[in-house]
Design a protein around this motif. Structure first.
Motif, PDB file in Angstrom:
ATOM      1  N   ARG A  16     -34.458  19.003 -29.996  1.00 45.86           N
ATOM      2  CA  ARG A  16     -33.451  19.682 -29.162  1.00 45.86           C
ATOM      3  C   ARG A  16     -33.038  18.798 -27.995  1.00 45.86           C
ATOM      4  O   ARG A  16     -31.872  18.781 -27.601  1.00 45.86           O
ATOM      5  CB  ARG A  16     -34.013  20.998 -28.634  1.00 45.86           C
ATOM      6  N   ASP A  17     -33.998  18.057 -27.426  1.00 44.64           N
ATOM      7  CA  ASP A  17     -33.676  17.165 -26.306  1.00 44.64           C
ATOM      8  C   ASP A  17     -32.704  16.067 -26.729  1.00 44.64           C
ATOM      9  O   ASP A  17     -31.761  15.747 -26.003  1.00 44.64           O
ATOM     10  CB  ASP A  17     -34.945  16.546 -25.724  1.00 44.64           C
ATOM     11  N   PHE A  18     -32.936  15.468 -27.902  1.00 37.22           N
ATOM     12  CA  PHE A  18     -32.028  14.437 -28.395  1.00 37.22           C
ATOM     13  C   PHE A  18     -30.642  15.024 -28.619  1.00 37.22           C
ATOM     14  O   PHE A  18     -29.631  14.415 -28.250  1.00 37.22           O
ATOM     15  CB  PHE A  18     -32.559  13.828 -29.699  1.00 37.22           C
ATOM     16  N   GLU A  19     -30.579  16.211 -29.220  1.00 33.99           N
ATOM     17  CA  GLU A  19     -29.285  16.836 -29.469  1.00 33.99           C
ATOM     18  C   GLU A  19     -28.563  17.166 -28.164  1.00 33.99           C
ATOM     19  O   GLU A  19     -27.355  16.982 -28.062  1.00 33.99           O
ATOM     20  CB  GLU A  19     -29.464  18.095 -30.325  1.00 33.99           C
ATOM     21  N   ALA A  20     -29.307  17.633 -27.169  1.00 37.70           N
ATOM     22  CA  ALA A  20     -28.697  17.942 -25.873  1.00 37.70           C
ATOM     23  C   ALA A  20     -28.166  16.666 -25.218  1.00 37.70           C
ATOM     24  O   ALA A  20     -27.074  16.660 -24.635  1.00 37.70           O
ATOM     25  CB  ALA A  20     -29.701  18.630 -24.959  1.00 37.70           C
TER      26      ALA A  20
END
Length: 78
Positions: A16-20
Protein backbone atom coordinates in the motif's frame (compact mmCIF):
# COMPACT_ATOMS: atom_id res chain seq x y z
CA UNK A 1 -2.51 -17.55 -6.66
CA UNK A 2 -1.34 -14.46 -4.76
CA UNK A 3 -1.34 -14.83 -0.98
CA UNK A 4 -3.21 -12.21 1.00
CA UNK A 5 -0.94 -10.11 3.20
CA UNK A 6 -1.94 -7.25 5.52
CA UNK A 7 0.33 -4.66 3.85
CA UNK A 8 -1.09 -4.98 0.31
CA UNK A 9 -4.46 -4.89 -1.40
CA UNK A 10 -5.81 -8.29 -2.47
CA UNK A 11 -4.36 -9.29 -5.84
CA UNK A 12 -1.77 -6.47 -5.86
CA UNK A 13 1.93 -7.12 -6.35
CA UNK A 14 2.81 -3.93 -4.45
CA UNK A 15 2.53 -2.69 -0.87
CA UNK A 16 0.00 0.00 0.00
CA UNK A 17 2.89 2.37 0.76
CA UNK A 18 4.42 1.83 -2.69
CA UNK A 19 1.04 2.38 -4.34
CA UNK A 20 0.45 5.55 -2.32
CA UNK A 21 3.91 6.86 -3.29
CA UNK A 22 3.26 6.08 -6.95
CA UNK A 23 -0.10 7.86 -6.87
CA UNK A 24 1.39 10.90 -5.14
CA UNK A 25 4.22 11.10 -7.66
CA UNK A 26 1.66 11.00 -10.46
CA UNK A 27 0.24 14.27 -9.09
CA UNK A 28 3.56 16.06 -9.56
CA UNK A 29 5.11 14.27 -12.56
CA UNK A 30 3.98 12.54 -15.73
CA UNK A 31 3.44 8.81 -16.03
CA UNK A 32 6.66 8.17 -17.98
CA UNK A 33 8.77 9.96 -15.36
CA UNK A 34 7.10 8.11 -12.48
CA UNK A 35 7.51 4.74 -14.16
CA UNK A 36 11.22 5.37 -14.70
CA UNK A 37 11.74 6.65 -11.17
CA UNK A 38 9.98 3.66 -9.58
CA UNK A 39 11.36 1.11 -12.08
CA UNK A 40 7.96 -0.16 -13.17
CA UNK A 41 6.36 -0.19 -16.59
CA UNK A 42 4.46 2.83 -17.85
CA UNK A 43 1.22 0.84 -17.83
CA UNK A 44 1.83 -0.42 -14.27
CA UNK A 45 2.32 3.12 -12.95
CA UNK A 46 -1.02 4.15 -14.45
CA UNK A 47 -2.81 1.07 -13.15
CA UNK A 48 -1.48 1.60 -9.63
CA UNK A 49 -2.46 5.29 -9.62
CA UNK A 50 -5.95 4.43 -10.89
CA UNK A 51 -6.37 1.74 -8.21
CA UNK A 52 -5.37 4.20 -5.46
CA UNK A 53 -7.70 6.88 -6.82
CA UNK A 54 -10.60 4.40 -6.84
CA UNK A 55 -9.81 3.38 -3.25
CA UNK A 56 -9.74 7.00 -2.10
CA UNK A 57 -12.93 7.82 -3.97
CA UNK A 58 -14.73 4.82 -2.47
CA UNK A 59 -13.73 5.85 1.06
CA UNK A 60 -14.95 9.46 0.73
CA UNK A 61 -18.56 10.28 1.50
CA UNK A 62 -20.54 11.86 -1.31
CA UNK A 63 -21.57 15.49 -0.74
CA UNK A 64 -24.98 14.47 -2.10
CA UNK A 65 -25.68 11.74 0.46
CA UNK A 66 -29.03 12.46 2.08
CA UNK A 67 -29.97 15.13 -0.48
CA UNK A 68 -33.73 15.19 -0.98
CA UNK A 69 -34.30 18.36 -2.97
CA UNK A 70 -32.38 21.12 -4.70
CA UNK A 71 -33.52 24.63 -5.51
CA UNK A 72 -32.56 26.60 -8.62
CA UNK A 73 -32.78 30.37 -8.81
CA UNK A 74 -33.39 31.25 -12.45
CA UNK A 75 -32.12 34.83 -12.02
CA UNK A 76 -28.74 33.60 -10.77
CA UNK A 77 -28.45 31.05 -13.54
CA UNK A 78 -26.49 33.42 -15.78
Amino acid sequence: MVASVPWAEPGSRFTRDFEAECAWLMTVANQKTVSGFLHVSWRTAGTVARRVAERVKASMPSPFDGLHAIGVDETSHR
